[in-house]
Design an enzyme around this catalytic site. Structure first.
Site, PDB file in Angstrom:
ATOM      1  N   GLY D 151       0.820  -1.200   0.000  1.00  0.00           N
ATOM      2  CA  GLY D 151       0.000   0.000   0.000  1.00  0.00           C
ATOM      3  C   GLY D 151       0.859   1.256   0.000  1.00  0.00           C
ATOM      4  N   CYS D 152       0.276   2.355  -0.404  1.00  0.00           N
ATOM      5  CA  CYS D 152       1.043   3.596  -0.554  1.00  0.00           C
ATOM      6  C   CYS D 152       1.566   4.105   0.792  1.00  0.00           C
ATOM      7  CB  CYS D 152       0.209   4.666  -1.266  1.00  0.00           C
ATOM      8  SG  CYS D 152      -1.438   4.943  -0.589  1.00  0.00           S
ATOM      9  N   TYR D 153       0.663   4.207   1.791  1.00  0.00           N
ATOM     10  CA  TYR D 153       1.116   4.652   3.116  1.00  0.00           C
ATOM     11  C   TYR D 153       2.146   3.687   3.687  1.00  0.00           C
ATOM     12  CZ  TYR D 153      -2.621   8.167   3.758  1.00  0.00           C
ATOM     13  OH  TYR D 153      -3.438   9.272   3.674  1.00  0.00           O
ATOM     14  N   ALA D 154       1.925   2.385   3.447  1.00  0.00           N
ATOM     15  CA  ALA D 154       2.832   1.379   3.993  1.00  0.00           C
ATOM     16  C   ALA D 154       4.221   1.534   3.405  1.00  0.00           C
ATOM     17  CB  ALA D 154       2.274  -0.020   3.711  1.00  0.00           C
TER      18      ALA D 154
END
Lengths: 348, 348, 348, 348
Positions: D151-154
């Site tokens: 994921g992007c935030y991850a």
């Protein structure tokens, strides 16, 4: 046709120069090997511009025409107006390939003086430069090596009007251009007009009928349609980073159906890779071209007022500056003009 | 002249209604005492709109014309088009003061049907409504109590052209309006066109020559200058929340100096509190009027093309909607039209 | 309690001064009668700021403390840091009412020198000024007439933490403030950091743990909770005009339920007109307070990490500057603190 | 190692799919030959997305796993969560290369059910998928062909913390992540939260400690540092199109100088092409990475509070989605991971 590979950029630290560095990094043949600026110190370019870290290992050098020609195959001038006119002579004399992104070699001496309020280049030099509207390369320019890359507003406007002007269809008394540009068109210099607070959530018209791109538009339109001598042209500032949106309102010299007008556009641009004519009555928006070298054009006719609305959109930094400059060098180098420029707009 | 104090708002949850609530909170005499919407449930308004917490203690009620007239002195319809035409009858019959922000009572029945693609209001009702361009209150409307508040684009355009039209100076064949609006003009409903990603860093033209404000512009211009029957009018979307920017390009029927044109504007607007004519060649921008009920107007003449450029700017939610509506009710209530509307734009 | 009506503004041409002019125009008692700047020429204020046309008929004068006190009842200093410290003495000695929006009288001499890198005001003058967090007026300040209006970040942070600090509930080792502000907080001066191209579509952190509002936050928290000596505080720039958003992450010294924490906030702020505590787990956003003097506060507790998230939002130009300054003068004048400040945020 | 050239995209009409189309057009080896969506009709992709005109000549087809594997060498799933878990089985069984941009194969079955509120994929399938943080390719994944793209935030958070976690340096009780993202992270669907008026000039926190990327962050951090079991993690919405900005505030388990911490970062990332560690105390901003696959990281230490501030920035659509997906397929195809991804950010 010379093999062009090693590229120098003069004025590499302005918006135009930085965009050249960005785009040329993707080019399969051109390779930037030298960057020049006007200041005395010589930092590495990625120390000044951290976003270039890992992408370019170059040191900004002081301008030296002899060294530039010795070590490179072509040069881009991405300098402010009034600079290249004093630097161009040795390159022109040596027939060394130059793409000049500034306005210094686009106009006659008198027009330049009138619109730029500066001393023009030497007229004998001006004569050897060619105005390089890249989608309409001129036959007689085959030997020119000094290309005056068109202005951003001029590019979008000329491509919006070319099919009509080339067929003497424009009514010279009824051509109104309402042009809008994002902020990058105004360049890097600090001014009240570029302060975030004054741009954001705002919209303003500036220099009505006084923008310095007007004479190059009229000059080229006049070449296509002899009766054109002037144009109504206003420019406004959009609160966005990039993009030019031209709203052109024109009347025609002949009674011609919207479908026939549209046909004229699709025919004129059938083999131009970078010009996309929309379906009749479909108007393009800025986002479809930002990040690309495309010009998107749409048409809408009002039978009541008999005005044709033409919309054309470009990315002012690419098609309006660095992209068209590379397109011009592609042509000079004998490459397909799309080389290194097949870019798609970001949708989100 | 009746004393008006207690105010009801029908359609309080749309942008127009919420702006009325915001502005009326500052009004020294008008006091919102009832809010209506069309849905079945009846929440408190600050539970739906937390930004109203502490400012209004009102519950959304279902529409009931009898109760509205019984408990209030005047009502604003801030409803979508097609709603008030079915609600207006009892108010008109009772001569109860109504300011209608929608387009339902601005046009003739046939124009409404043509441009709104909806069934119009009953023509006998339409006749009793008055088009309320608040800076030009009509003498014969002194007894009208149902005011059709003008559209946002119409307001900005009419105020840009009024001094010329009132003196038969507009060349009907050469009137080009390039109008731009911020997003709030498009209202609250969700659509691809209002998604942040499609608006931000973008600019697009929509409904060229098809915007529903065109007929009310032509209708009013025609009243002023009989020869005007149509207008070239395009609308574009600015990536900002608020503000309308009108760029009008017109030719004149007489040879008249820019100074004389400017004089005509300053004279016409000398006693209009909300219209500020800039010095000749100074053009206003959107920020100077956002948050206010002002219309700022600037003029620039191009002697080459003989086109006069007129720029007018308004806040579409205030002068173009809720502010002008309050101005109209001020007039109806016999108050100075500036009452509660002396607002200054935020500079930063 | 003196009757205060005639108001002077020193530094009227900065963002803070212009916002005072905007807000005070709505005030029922205060009336701006004199404006001062530091430059030598004396233009009318609406010739410099066209958005004020028709609203103020004032000429910018050169600073003269004697004349200011002679002709006015109170003065706002809306000057940059380092200015008022040299102008304050005659006003303090005369016990003339001053609201100082700058940082010059908020700190001890040594803190000022350390954080502002400038010579501080005379310590005997500093002692006579009062730090004016308007929602917590101090009892012992009843005779103070020189009010140091708090900084924007300080206001939003202190109001976010006050209920906890006042009950010794903050764990001094676990207070992390991630603060964000719109561009108007940075003022009018031109810099690379305020160029539109560098702000728009960007977000950046600046001065981590070095912002000059940190010492006034720590100073006030320390007064409330003796154990607090420092704070983790970073500031970032939002690509918007106005608004501060504080994300505070804190651990508590006691085991206390989220409901009890929330109760503490609603109790503390029950009678504060300008502070709105949201329901537990509902977090406010910037738009709900822009254009108003409100502080909206929300709470969310994470039982896994035992961190309480506190969000507080203000309009940096109103609650963070001009609005709180007027609130402070309201208090000094014996008026309800909401006088002239009952403003609602624009929804669209 | 198989030769991968022909690429299919499932979910080509979402933001992720369109970004894959944009980026893959520049790839020297991968060539998109088939696009799939879930709707019944089969338009050409450039009729739905005019910005693709002239760049892709593809027709959207209905999903058919057999045909996809027969005609292509690899497939990207750019589908919403909850889709690929039902489509994956034949690909996994055939060991056909898949890069899955959705969250369906990143978590254990129970975590997925808890955070996504949906039925998880079959656990035996989950076991055969590999979490593909592309800058840290796992040794044991050499045979995996189903890659769960992070994921992007991850991605931005894990790269900010990796050097510390891998050396057990994070104090598990003091890890606060304040994450912000541009709007494209929220996808194409229409909602009040994505309406321009609600995003522009606003900033809001959403899903505090509830974002579905939290469990994949914790899962990976836990692999690196066994003592990590949870994290304080909030997410906010920036009024921009693209970009993630992570502000991480952490305490360390050892007393270590800022210089030594910085050294740890530069060492860890010395050979990672896409991670640029700034000089100590220099913090990156979003613009330096938008349009690129870079992660820029900066560090600043506060000796008073003993908190280390780590900033990491990525383009959520590139490094946070399509770019990393291509990077993962490059690895799978045995290409240098930078192939087709050497992109420079636009400066203006």
């Amino acid at each position: 046709m010379q093999h062009i590979q090693k590229i120098a950029i003069v004025g590499a630290t302005g918006y135009g120069g930085l965009e050249l560095l960005r785009l040329l990094h993707q080019h399969p043949q051109f390779n930037v090997t030298a960057v020049y600026n006007t200041s005395a110190d010589n930092p590495t370019i990625d120390s000044v511009f951290p976003h270039l870290k890992g992408m370019y290992n170059l040191t900004l050098s002081s301008f030296d025409s002899r060294l530039i020609m010795q070590n490179n195959d072509a040069v881009f001038f991405a300098t402010s107006s009034g600079v290249s006119k004093d630097l161009a002579q040795p390159f022109i004399e040596a027939k060394f390939p130059v793409i000049d992104l500034s306005g210094d070699f686009r106009l006659t001496a008198s027009d330049y003086q009138h619109w730029y309020h500066k001393q023009p280049a030497d007229p004998t030099l001006l004569q050897q430069a060619e105005y390089g509207l890249a989608d309409f390369p001129t036959d007689d320019g085959i030997n020119a090596t000094y290309i005056a890359n068109p202005g951003c507003y001029a590019t979008a406007t000329l491509l919006a009007l070319a099919p009509l002007a080339q067929h003497d269809l424009l009514d010279p008394d009824n051509m109104i251009i309402d042009a809008k540009s994002g902020l990058s068109g105004a360049g890097k210099s600090l001014s009240t007009a570029s302060h975030f607070i004054n741009v954001n959530e705002n919209f303003s018209m500036y220099k009505p009928n006084e923008h310095q791109h007007i004479p190059e538009i009229v000059q080229q339109l006049h070449k296509w349609q002899n009766s054109i001598k002037t144009i109504q042209f206003t420019t406004s500032l959009l609160p966005i980073n990039r993009g030019i949106f031209i709203s052109a309102y024109v009347k025609l010299t002949q009674d011609i159906t919207p479908e026939a007008i549209h046909k004229l556009y699709t025919t004129t641009y059938a083999n131009k890779s970078f010009i996309r004519v929309q379906a009749l009555n479909e108007l393009p928006n800025i986002k479809s071209v930002v990040g690309t070298n495309f010009t998107d054009i749409g048409l809408s006719y009002n039978p009541q007022t008999r005005y044709l609305t033409i919309v054309s959109v470009i990315d002012n930094m690419i098609k309006g500056a660095a992209g068209q400059a590379i397109q011009n060098l592609n042509l000079l180098a004998g490459l397909p003009d799309t080389t290194g420029l097949s870019l798609i707009a970001a949708y989100a």
